[in-house]
Write a protein that holds these residues in place. Structure first.
Motif, PDB file in Angstrom:
ATOM      1  N   LYS A  75      22.407  34.868 -18.028  1.00  0.00           N
ATOM      2  CA  LYS A  75      21.564  35.046 -17.108  1.00  0.00           C
ATOM      3  C   LYS A  75      22.611  36.939 -16.727  1.00  0.00           C
ATOM      4  N   GLN A  87      20.132  39.503 -16.497  1.00  0.00           N
ATOM      5  CA  GLN A  87      19.480  39.326 -15.684  1.00  0.00           C
ATOM      6  C   GLN A  87      19.814  40.289 -14.605  1.00  0.00           C
ATOM      7  N   ALA A  88      21.270  39.525 -14.127  1.00  0.00           N
ATOM      8  CA  ALA A  88      22.060  40.155 -13.229  1.00  0.00           C
ATOM      9  C   ALA A  88      22.447  41.698 -13.080  1.00  0.00           C
ATOM     10  N   ALA A 129      20.434  43.751 -15.004  1.00  0.00           N
ATOM     11  CA  ALA A 129      18.891  44.864 -14.579  1.00  0.00           C
ATOM     12  C   ALA A 129      18.925  44.540 -13.014  1.00  0.00           C
ATOM     13  N   TRP A 130      19.414  43.423 -11.993  1.00  0.00           N
ATOM     14  CA  TRP A 130      18.368  43.092 -10.570  1.00  0.00           C
ATOM     15  C   TRP A 130      20.087  44.371 -10.070  1.00  0.00           C
ATOM     16  N   ALA A 131      21.215  44.501 -10.555  1.00  0.00           N
ATOM     17  CA  ALA A 131      22.035  45.170  -9.821  1.00  0.00           C
ATOM     18  C   ALA A 131      21.875  46.518 -10.813  1.00  0.00           C
ATOM     19  N   ARG A 179      18.650  48.125 -10.994  1.00  0.00           N
ATOM     20  CA  ARG A 179      17.142  48.163  -9.861  1.00  0.00           C
ATOM     21  C   ARG A 179      17.680  48.707  -8.013  1.00  0.00           C
ATOM     22  N   THR A 180      18.373  47.560  -7.762  1.00  0.00           N
ATOM     23  CA  THR A 180      18.882  47.782  -6.583  1.00  0.00           C
ATOM     24  C   THR A 180      19.643  48.780  -5.951  1.00  0.00           C
TER      25      THR A 180
END
Length: 128
Positions: A24, A27-28, A30-32, A34-35
């Motif tokens: 994970k 994915q985490a 990449a999310w951070a 983007r945010t």
């Protein structure tokens, strides 16, 4: 990133690896990312809108701030000065303070010679 060194990033990466696991973690991350990009874009857009809405009012506020910038820079330059240098700069003229190895001028006091151990200081009977 502001205030985050390589050591801090390494610690965060290791902590994230233990908490999220190797599956994970990408994915985490990449999310951070983007945010963070969305927050920066939102802040930039808000700042541009704010300046566009204020227009001339913004310039009127910014001009006094520009006038304050020079004195604040001068105060910041004084942080590095030590008390001895401040006294020398105050007592001696600028040329003498800038070049202390040059001989003293008539307006500047002559530096005192230090006494050797056991040597008696000079005595002036007329001055007492």
């Amino acid at each position: 990133m502001v205030g985050v060194s390589l050591e801090h990033l390494a610690i965060l990466l290791i902590a994230g690896l233990f908490i999220l696991g190797p599956e994970k973690l990408p994915q985490a991350a990449a999310w951070a990312g983007r945010t963070l990009r969305e927050v920066r874009a939102y802040a930039t857009d808000t700042q541009q809108r704010f300046r566009a809405e204020l227009g001339d009012d913004f310039r009127q506020v910014q001009e006094p701030l520009e006038q304050l910038r020079e004195p604040l820079q001068q105060l910041n330059a004084l942080r590095g000065i030590d008390p001895r240098r401040a006294v020398v700069n105050y007592l001696l003229d600028d040329r003498q303070a800038a070049a202390p190895n040059e001989p003293a001028t008539k307006s500047a006091p002559r530096p005192r010679e230090l006494l050797r151990p056991g040597e008696r200081p000079p005595f002036d009977a007329d001055a007492t």
